[in-house]
Design an enzyme around this catalytic site. Structure first.
Site, PDB file in Angstrom:
ATOM      1  N   GLU A 122      48.948  30.093  30.450  1.00  0.00           N
ATOM      2  CA  GLU A 122      49.294  31.067  31.486  1.00  0.00           C
ATOM      3  C   GLU A 122      50.444  30.554  32.334  1.00  0.00           C
ATOM      4  O   GLU A 122      50.332  29.523  32.988  1.00  0.00           O
ATOM      5  CB  GLU A 122      48.052  31.308  32.348  1.00  0.00           C
ATOM      6  N   ASP A 129      44.338  29.777  34.073  1.00  0.00           N
ATOM      7  CA  ASP A 129      43.941  29.129  35.321  1.00  0.00           C
ATOM      8  C   ASP A 129      42.505  29.458  35.693  1.00  0.00           C
ATOM      9  O   ASP A 129      41.954  30.471  35.272  1.00  0.00           O
ATOM     10  CB  ASP A 129      44.869  29.585  36.462  1.00  0.00           C
ATOM     11  N   ASP A 177      41.204  30.795  38.156  1.00  0.00           N
ATOM     12  CA  ASP A 177      41.107  31.722  39.296  1.00  0.00           C
ATOM     13  C   ASP A 177      40.922  33.134  38.745  1.00  0.00           C
ATOM     14  O   ASP A 177      40.788  33.328  37.542  1.00  0.00           O
ATOM     15  CB  ASP A 177      42.357  31.621  40.186  1.00  0.00           C
ATOM     16  N   ASP A 232      42.917  35.709  38.516  1.00  0.00           N
ATOM     17  CA  ASP A 232      43.966  36.156  37.597  1.00  0.00           C
ATOM     18  C   ASP A 232      43.758  35.557  36.210  1.00  0.00           C
ATOM     19  O   ASP A 232      43.867  36.231  35.193  1.00  0.00           O
ATOM     20  CB  ASP A 232      45.344  35.736  38.111  1.00  0.00           C
TER      21      ASP A 232
END
Ligand code: 1YM
Length: 695
Positions: free
Chosen positions: A453, A526, A528, A530
């Site tokens: 990403e 990641d 998180d 997103d």
């Protein structure tokens, strides 16, 4: 004398055919379980009552004995249906000593042969619905003009109030049924909806050419007496609002109506109405300047939304006839490919209506015709007539074939474009996406593709990789607005295209797992929200388009650490909060006493640099605490850290994706994409805080 319905089943001889045995049963079951007979007791079932009575009049018209039907809405939710057919037979049956009319109205009879050799277009159920309507009506009256007389019988909840009586002479012939739905049955209400009746009757008028259907609104007519009169309501001379439908051309008129506001590409509408193998086949069609297809089909005047045998018979013949004509006339050359079924459907407006003596429906909603004889009959009738049409109308034929050729060319061009996008990468090495940092090895078994990403993580990964076996494909941070993009749109995205090209196994029809370039495809996003979204999207994508790849165990999820704990020279990576706790405990520190490096810039320096290292060591000796760094994204790791924790095959942990996990991701995706706002909102609210989407 009031006639009682018998609950037990009894057999009598049919009134009009010597050998027709009828199974008769009282109407009690209908009142007990109305839903079984009319579908529901809501508005659908209520309107169904009208359709049932109307169907009897319509069948009489289709058999050539009537050309006018009137539906009159009366006060108190009564409905009257009038036709100018032969009139329901009223004669007394020698065995039962009961009038045929009474049998029809007061017993659940099997229908069919009752009235003789008529064309039983309602699936051999001519007249069957009348008793059901009668059973569910608080009031019902039938007036029959037949054999020079006017005969009447009235009923309450399916039970005759008296015998069939002749109340006068008549020069008419026809049947008048008036009924008032029983509020005890229709608890949601007995009010009819005008527009609903209008659209049903309009459709029916198209299906029975030459039939006039009048719908009259007399609900506010005060003069009830006059309306209750024994003659045709419309003959009373009362001006009532209403509509009238009459389509001489039948389905041809319907196609004309459908094509009113679009541009036909040829002048003449094809039309045929013929019988083959005891199946009536009526078809009308015309091509328009558009890509869409409008194909509407009916069996015994019942819409067959899911198609069935008649539609299949039509489609195969259409393709065959058009190809044959095009070849015969040199429009298609020897070397040319045939037009496909899809090619000849482009821009088609077509209505098919078949009529069978016995009808079989299939499918969940019973909206698919299953009767096999409809397939060959449709094929026979249509092929013959359509071939004739093309021969007789060469200009129309040319336009139709050109339209098909255009579709063929467009289809081929699209396929070529798709193939070139998808095959290039698969076969050669040279047109791999520019974004891909490929590995040197050509052996898929040892090759790995890291799907990373963001460009910055991609940069670190490139530096930290083993370039012999590890390839890196960075996906731009926001590869797509995951919450908005539909999967089909996703395929058009540059990012996804790159992924397909990099994998080398093509997609869809051309997918070939043996061409896959890597046996490990590692999703590294990641930790998180997103990242979780992108992972869900990728898993969904693999689930929908590359199931065999998941099943082969080629898809993995990287497990980067969440924390880095530095204590002097010692470095620990923790992959969860618990692990962080454990590591700190081992170092002799509780979690609370540790400073988070995120808030302490000074101690956030990397340990790798020698000078810093020494400083750090000194600090520790001075009794300093360990520092804890939380990684928010892969981009925050330097190449060595990334290599050490996530990429190096001897140290990293990878999680293989199971088909079950992918399926779950697909469901989550479906929910995020779906039209239902509720679940999506609550999902996002629940998961917004948690960095790790639980897939
Ligand atoms: C307003 C409702 O029911 N019309 C109607 C019904 C029948 C006939 C004519 C009819 C059919 C036949 C012979 C036949 C029915 N007849 C029967 C049965 N309008 C309305 N109009 N003669 C008259 O099918 O052979 C059932 S319905 F069974 F008696 F023939």
């Amino acid at each position: 004398m009031a006639v009682k319905n018998e609950e037990k089943t009894k057999k009598i001889k049919g009134s009009y055919g010597a050998d027709s045995i009828q199974v008769l049963e009282g109407l009690e079951p209908v009142r007990k379980r109305p839903g079984m007979y009319i579908g529901s007791t809501g508005p659908d079932g209520l309107h169904h009552l009208i359709w049932e009575i109307f169907d009897n009049s319509r069948d009489e018209a289709m058999n050539g004995h009537a050309n006018r039907v009137e539906v009159v809405l009366l006060p108190d939710n009564r409905v009257r249906v009038i036709d100018n057919g032969r009139g329901i037979p009223v004669g007394i049956h020698s065995k039962t000593k009961v009038s045929a009319l009474e049998t029809i109205m007061c017993t659940l009879h099997a229908g069919g042969k009752f009235g003789g050799d008529g064309y039983n277009v309602s699936g051999g159920l001519h007249g069957v619905g009348a008793s059901v309507v009668n059973a569910l009506s608080i009031f019902c009256k039938v007036e029959v003009h037949v054999d020079g007389g006017l005969f009447v019988q009235e009923y309450k909840q399916g039970i005759a109030k008296s015998k069939v009586k002749q109340i006068g002479k008549s020069k008419f012939h026809g049947t008048i049924v008036t009924f008032q739905p029983d509020p005890e049955i229709f608890k949601e209400g007995t009010e009819f909806v005008w527009d609903r009746i209008v659209s049903h009757l309009r459709q029916q008028a198209y299906l029975v050419k030459g039939l006039t259907i009048n719908l009259i609104d007399a609900r506010n007519c005060e003069d009830k007496l006059e309306l209750e009169g024994e003659t045709y309501v419309t003959d009373l001379g009362i001006e009532q609002p209403g509509v009238s439908f009459y389509f001489e051309g039948g389905l041809k008129s319907l196609v004309k109506h459908y094509n009113e506001n679009v541009k036909p590409i040829h002048k003449n509408i094809f039309y045929v109405d013929k019988e083959a193998e005891n199946v009536g086949v009526e078809i009308a069609l015309q091509y328009i300047d558009d890509l869409s297809t409008k194909l509407v089909a009916f069996a015994n005047n019942i819409p067959t939304a899911e198609g069935g045998t008649h539609v299949t018979g039509f489609k195969t013949s259409l393709t065959r006839i058009i190809n044959a004509y095009a070849r015969k006339n040199g429009i298609l050359k020897d070397k040319d490919e045939n037009l496909t079924g899809d090619d000849v459907l482009e821009g088609l407006t077509c209505v098919i209506s078949v009529k069978l003596r016995e009808i079989q429906f299939e499918g969940q909603t019973k909206a698919k015709l299953g009767s096999m004889e409809a397939q060959s009959a449709t094929s026979t009738v249509f092929s013959d007539a359509f071939n004739g049409f093309l021969e007789e109308n060469p200009d129309d034929a040319r336009e139709i074939i050109n339209k098909g050729l255009l579709a063929l060319r467009a289809r081929k061009a699209a396929k070529a474009a798709k193939d070139s996008v998808l095959r290039k990468g698969a076969l050669e090495g040279f047109s791999l996406p520019g974004k891909l940092a490929d590995c040197q090895s050509n052996d898929p078994a040892e090759s790995e593709l890291f799907i990373v990403e963001g460009d910055s993580a991609g940069g670190s990964a490139k530096m930290g990789r083993d370039r012999r076996t590890q390839a890196i494909l960075p996906l731009r941070g926001k590869i797509l607005n995951v919450e908005r993009a539909r999967l089909d749109k996703m395929l058009g995205s540059e990012q996804i295209k790159n992924l397909v090209l990099a994998m080398g196994a093509a997609i869809g029809d051309t997918f070939d797992i043996s061409k896959i370039r890597y046996h490990k495809m590692i999703i590294a996003t990641d930790a998180d929200v997103d990242g979780a979204h992108i992972r869900t999207l990728l898993l969904t994508f693999f689930y929908r388009y590359y199931k065999p790849v998941i099943e082969a165990g080629y898809i993995y999820i990287a497990q980067p650490p969440l924390y880095k704990i530095t204590y002097g020279k010692e470095i620990h990576y923790a992959y969860s909060d618990e692990e962080k706790f454990e590591a700190l405990k081992k170092l002799g520190f509780g979690d609370e006493s540790v400073e988070d490096i995120g808030t302490n810039e000074e101690e956030g320096e990397t340990v790798e640099e020698g000078e810093e290292n020494e400083k750090e060591e000194k600090a520790v000796k001075k009794g300093k605490k360990p520092s804890v760094q939380r990684y928010k994204g892969l981009g925050e790791m330097n190449p060595d850290e990334l290599k050490e924790t996530t990429m190096d095959a001897s140290k990293r942990t990878l999680k293989v994706v199971s088909i079950h996990e992918a399926e779950e991701a697909d469901k989550v995706f479906e929910m995020l994409m779906g039209n239902e706002v509720g679940p999506r909102k609550s999902f996002i609210q629940t998961h917004a805080k948690s960095a790790n989407l639980d897939i």
